[in-house]
Design a protein around this motif. Structure first.
Motif, PDB file in Angstrom:
ATOM      1  N   ARG A   1       0.815  -1.202   0.000  1.00 39.32           N
ATOM      2  CA  ARG A   1       0.000   0.000   0.000  1.00 39.32           C
ATOM      3  C   ARG A   1       0.863   1.273   0.000  1.00 39.32           C
ATOM      4  O   ARG A   1       0.532   2.262  -0.662  1.00 39.32           O
ATOM      5  CB  ARG A   1      -0.941  -0.019   1.204  1.00 39.32           C
ATOM      6  CG  ARG A   1      -2.016  -1.097   1.091  1.00 39.32           C
ATOM      7  CD  ARG A   1      -2.846  -1.228   2.376  1.00 39.32           C
ATOM      8  NE  ARG A   1      -3.441   0.033   2.793  1.00 39.32           N
ATOM      9  CZ  ARG A   1      -4.495   0.594   2.214  1.00 39.32           C
ATOM     10  NH1 ARG A   1      -5.087  -0.016   1.188  1.00 39.32           N
ATOM     11  NH2 ARG A   1      -4.983   1.737   2.661  1.00 39.32           N
ATOM     12  N   ALA A   2       1.973   1.240   0.710  1.00 41.36           N
ATOM     13  CA  ALA A   2       2.842   2.419   0.767  1.00 41.36           C
ATOM     14  C   ALA A   2       3.530   2.671  -0.574  1.00 41.36           C
ATOM     15  O   ALA A   2       3.682   3.820  -1.005  1.00 41.36           O
ATOM     16  CB  ALA A   2       3.881   2.245   1.871  1.00 41.36           C
ATOM     17  N   LYS A   3       3.936   1.600  -1.248  1.00 45.77           N
ATOM     18  CA  LYS A   3       4.593   1.765  -2.545  1.00 45.77           C
ATOM     19  C   LYS A   3       3.588   2.224  -3.614  1.00 45.77           C
ATOM     20  O   LYS A   3       3.931   3.013  -4.500  1.00 45.77           O
ATOM     21  CB  LYS A   3       5.294   0.465  -2.944  1.00 45.77           C
ATOM     22  CG  LYS A   3       6.505   0.150  -2.063  1.00 45.77           C
ATOM     23  CD  LYS A   3       7.079  -1.224  -2.341  1.00 45.77           C
ATOM     24  CE  LYS A   3       8.095  -1.634  -1.297  1.00 45.77           C
ATOM     25  NZ  LYS A   3       9.370  -0.893  -1.395  1.00 45.77           N
ATOM     26  N   LEU A   4       2.359   1.742  -3.520  1.00 50.43           N
ATOM     27  CA  LEU A   4       1.319   2.260  -4.421  1.00 50.43           C
ATOM     28  C   LEU A   4       1.063   3.744  -4.158  1.00 50.43           C
ATOM     29  O   LEU A   4       0.834   4.518  -5.087  1.00 50.43           O
ATOM     30  CB  LEU A   4       0.017   1.476  -4.241  1.00 50.43           C
ATOM     31  CG  LEU A   4      -0.083   0.118  -4.935  1.00 50.43           C
ATOM     32  CD1 LEU A   4      -1.410  -0.556  -4.596  1.00 50.43           C
ATOM     33  CD2 LEU A   4       0.066   0.240  -6.458  1.00 50.43           C
ATOM     34  N   THR A   5       1.109   4.124  -2.890  1.00 51.91           N
ATOM     35  CA  THR A   5       0.933   5.532  -2.539  1.00 51.91           C
ATOM     36  C   THR A   5       2.007   6.383  -3.199  1.00 51.91           C
ATOM     37  O   THR A   5       1.724   7.445  -3.771  1.00 51.91           O
ATOM     38  CB  THR A   5       0.980   5.709  -1.012  1.00 51.91           C
ATOM     39  OG1 THR A   5      -0.117   5.003  -0.423  1.00 51.91           O
ATOM     40  CG2 THR A   5       0.890   7.184  -0.634  1.00 51.91           C
TER      41      THR A   5
ATOM     42  N   ILE B   1       0.263   6.488 -14.938  1.00 50.01           N
ATOM     43  CA  ILE B   1       0.735   5.587 -13.880  1.00 50.01           C
ATOM     44  C   ILE B   1       0.208   6.044 -12.522  1.00 50.01           C
ATOM     45  O   ILE B   1      -0.207   5.220 -11.698  1.00 50.01           O
ATOM     46  CB  ILE B   1       2.273   5.507 -13.889  1.00 50.01           C
ATOM     47  CG1 ILE B   1       2.769   5.047 -15.252  1.00 50.01           C
ATOM     48  CG2 ILE B   1       2.764   4.540 -12.806  1.00 50.01           C
ATOM     49  CD1 ILE B   1       4.281   5.132 -15.436  1.00 50.01           C
ATOM     50  N   ASN B   2       0.214   7.378 -12.286  1.00 46.66           N
ATOM     51  CA  ASN B   2      -0.382   7.906 -11.051  1.00 46.66           C
ATOM     52  C   ASN B   2      -1.806   7.397 -10.867  1.00 46.66           C
ATOM     53  O   ASN B   2      -2.185   6.911  -9.793  1.00 46.66           O
ATOM     54  CB  ASN B   2      -0.440   9.442 -11.088  1.00 46.66           C
ATOM     55  CG  ASN B   2       0.890  10.141 -10.919  1.00 46.66           C
ATOM     56  OD1 ASN B   2       1.076  11.248 -11.404  1.00 46.66           O
ATOM     57  ND2 ASN B   2       1.825   9.526 -10.224  1.00 46.66           N
ATOM     58  N   LYS B   3      -2.593   7.520 -11.929  1.00 47.87           N
ATOM     59  CA  LYS B   3      -4.012   7.147 -11.872  1.00 47.87           C
ATOM     60  C   LYS B   3      -4.188   5.654 -11.635  1.00 47.87           C
ATOM     61  O   LYS B   3      -5.013   5.241 -10.806  1.00 47.87           O
ATOM     62  CB  LYS B   3      -4.714   7.557 -13.167  1.00 47.87           C
ATOM     63  CG  LYS B   3      -6.207   7.267 -13.169  1.00 47.87           C
ATOM     64  CD  LYS B   3      -6.858   7.752 -14.464  1.00 47.87           C
ATOM     65  CE  LYS B   3      -8.355   7.451 -14.463  1.00 47.87           C
ATOM     66  NZ  LYS B   3      -8.993   7.921 -15.730  1.00 47.87           N
ATOM     67  N   ALA B   4      -3.393   4.839 -12.324  1.00 46.46           N
ATOM     68  CA  ALA B   4      -3.507   3.384 -12.165  1.00 46.46           C
ATOM     69  C   ALA B   4      -3.123   2.959 -10.746  1.00 46.46           C
ATOM     70  O   ALA B   4      -3.790   2.112 -10.142  1.00 46.46           O
ATOM     71  CB  ALA B   4      -2.622   2.681 -13.184  1.00 46.46           C
TER      72      ALA B   4
ATOM     73  N   LEU C   1      -7.135   2.266  -4.058  1.00 50.97           N
ATOM     74  CA  LEU C   1      -8.534   2.363  -3.649  1.00 50.97           C
ATOM     75  C   LEU C   1      -9.198   0.980  -3.633  1.00 50.97           C
ATOM     76  O   LEU C   1      -9.970   0.660  -2.716  1.00 50.97           O
ATOM     77  CB  LEU C   1      -9.287   3.293  -4.598  1.00 50.97           C
ATOM     78  CG  LEU C   1      -8.940   4.783  -4.505  1.00 50.97           C
ATOM     79  CD1 LEU C   1      -9.628   5.560  -5.630  1.00 50.97           C
ATOM     80  CD2 LEU C   1      -9.348   5.347  -3.140  1.00 50.97           C
ATOM     81  N   THR C   2      -8.901   0.176  -4.629  1.00 50.68           N
ATOM     82  CA  THR C   2      -9.445  -1.179  -4.684  1.00 50.68           C
ATOM     83  C   THR C   2      -8.959  -2.008  -3.503  1.00 50.68           C
ATOM     84  O   THR C   2      -9.722  -2.746  -2.879  1.00 50.68           O
ATOM     85  CB  THR C   2      -9.031  -1.873  -5.998  1.00 50.68           C
ATOM     86  OG1 THR C   2      -9.573  -1.135  -7.102  1.00 50.68           O
ATOM     87  CG2 THR C   2      -9.542  -3.298  -6.054  1.00 50.68           C
ATOM     88  N   ASN C   3      -7.667  -1.876  -3.180  1.00 49.51           N
ATOM     89  CA  ASN C   3      -7.102  -2.611  -2.055  1.00 49.51           C
ATOM     90  C   ASN C   3      -7.702  -2.142  -0.734  1.00 49.51           C
ATOM     91  O   ASN C   3      -7.977  -2.953   0.157  1.00 49.51           O
ATOM     92  CB  ASN C   3      -5.580  -2.440  -2.041  1.00 49.51           C
ATOM     93  CG  ASN C   3      -4.918  -3.218  -0.922  1.00 49.51           C
ATOM     94  OD1 ASN C   3      -4.604  -2.664   0.128  1.00 49.51           O
ATOM     95  ND2 ASN C   3      -4.710  -4.514  -1.137  1.00 49.51           N
ATOM     96  N   THR C   4      -7.906  -0.837  -0.604  1.00 48.48           N
ATOM     97  CA  THR C   4      -8.498  -0.295   0.622  1.00 48.48           C
ATOM     98  C   THR C   4      -9.899  -0.867   0.838  1.00 48.48           C
ATOM     99  O   THR C   4     -10.262  -1.270   1.952  1.00 48.48           O
ATOM    100  CB  THR C   4      -8.572   1.243   0.558  1.00 48.48           C
ATOM    101  OG1 THR C   4      -7.240   1.766   0.455  1.00 48.48           O
ATOM    102  CG2 THR C   4      -9.247   1.808   1.803  1.00 48.48           C
ATOM    103  N   LYS C   5     -10.668  -0.926  -0.229  1.00 50.86           N
ATOM    104  CA  LYS C   5     -12.019  -1.493  -0.135  1.00 50.86           C
ATOM    105  C   LYS C   5     -11.964  -2.955   0.281  1.00 50.86           C
ATOM    106  O   LYS C   5     -12.721  -3.399   1.163  1.00 50.86           O
ATOM    107  CB  LYS C   5     -12.737  -1.361  -1.477  1.00 50.86           C
ATOM    108  CG  LYS C   5     -14.178  -1.855  -1.462  1.00 50.86           C
ATOM    109  CD  LYS C   5     -14.854  -1.631  -2.804  1.00 50.86           C
ATOM    110  CE  LYS C   5     -16.295  -2.124  -2.784  1.00 50.86           C
ATOM    111  NZ  LYS C   5     -16.974  -1.911  -4.094  1.00 50.86           N
TER     112      LYS C   5
END
Length: 334
Positions: free
Chosen positions: A239-243, A306-309, A315-319
């Motif tokens: 999650r942090a790396k996606l951030t 890439i930012n958007k993806a 968001l999907t992971n958070t859900k």
């Protein structure tokens, strides 16, 4: 006690030779025995002094001399054994040595020695992590001489945070990653439940490296500790790396290149594993393949794409995580 460390001090460096990249990747995965096959010529003399012979013939211990030499010597022996033979677990031997060092009767697990460890460090007028924890697969020793408390205000995607940041300076030891990589890589900081710890000399505090790869990365950890108590390290790092990838701009392709070069699907170290999971998830979304390792293909995409993806994956992971924790709470109540 578990340390959740940020990426690494130099996540943005690139390597001219593939062997160099492979070398450092294996070192940071605590597999020095395999890294020997890829040692760059420029590093061979120093690497051989440290790892080729029965005993370490380098000046590592002399350069790190301090008031805790006896304790560092114990960790140094443990690190060297573990790095050279990744097929064995030397945690038990470390526990025996530390119990003897701290005058603890019998042998108890290393992470149960926090009280004598903290007392010892305090008696030397040094600072350290709160107890002894693992970084990846190895127990680590991070000790410094000076620290300053401050507060940083920053944005984490759309959320505004005010966070306590402890700036650490004048290190005695930066741990096994520094030792394994001949000083090139080491932790840049970490998060605990109520603060961030930062290796102060590692960053230009106006750079994306600090504002995104440190503050936003570790800020995500803080929020996730709150949202998902007991969250596993691999999920924290994913999650942090996606951030990072959802927010970064000028250093996007360097960051992607680092994640690619230091990805390991089978690693027990949370960082290489998360590197793989992040780049695999993005590859599936953007290239419809398992893992795109060619940086030239990534450079064909805009930073904004890439930012958007990355933001959508987060968001999907958070859900999914919220649903999982809601289900767990219902099970606990039942």
């Amino acid at each position: 006690m578990r340390l959740i460390l940020c990426l690494l001090l130099f996540p943005l460096c690139t390597f001219a030779q593939s062997d160099s990249s492979r070398f450092y990747s294996l070192c940071l995965d605590a597999n020095v025995s395999r890294a020997m096959q890829y040692v760059p010529e420029s590093l061979a003399p120093d690497f051989e002094k440290r790892f080729k012979y029965e005993n370490d013939q380098s000046d590592y211990l002399a350069k790190h001399s301090s008031g805790i030499d006896s304790l560092l010597l114990i960790f140094h022996h443990y690190w060297r054994q573990s790095l050279l033979d990744s097929t064995k677990n030397y945690d038990g031997e470390l526990a025996t040595e530390l119990c003897h060092f701290f005058n603890v009767t019998g042998t108890i697990p290393v992470d149960s020695l926090n009280v004598p460890f903290n007392a010892y460090i305090k008696s030397k007028n040094y600072y350290a992590t709160d107890g002894i924890g693992k970084v990846g697969k190895l127990y680590d020793l991070l000790v410094w001489r000076k620290q300053t408390d401050t507060t940083y205000a920053f944005h984490l995607n759309k959320e505004h945070l005010n966070v306590r940041v402890v700036l650490m300076q004048n290190f005695v030891t930066l741990g096994w990653e520094e030792y394994a990589s001949l000083g090139k890589f080491y932790p840049g900081g970490w998060a605990v439940t109520d603060a961030l710890y930062c290796v102060a000399d590692a960053y230009d505090r106006k750079s994306e490296k600090f504002l995104v790869s440190y503050l936003a990365h570790e800020g995500r950890h803080l929020k996730d500790y709150e949202l998902f108590p007991g969250i596993e390290g691999k999920d924290l790092e994913y999650r942090a790396k996606l951030t990072e990838l959802s927010m970064v701009n000028s250093m996007m392709y360097s960051l992607i290149n680092f994640f690619i070069k230091n990805a390991n699907k089978y690693s027990v170290n949370e960082h290489p594993l998360a590197n793989y999971n992040v780049m695999s998830a993005l590859s599936k979304r953007l290239f419809h393949k398992e893992f795109e390792e060619d940086i030239t293909q990534w450079k064909k995409l805009s930073v904004q794409q890439i930012n958007k993806a990355a933001d959508q994956l987060l968001l999907t992971n958070t859900k999914a995580m919220r649903n999982l924790y809601t289900h767990k709470k219902k099970e606990d109540k039942g």
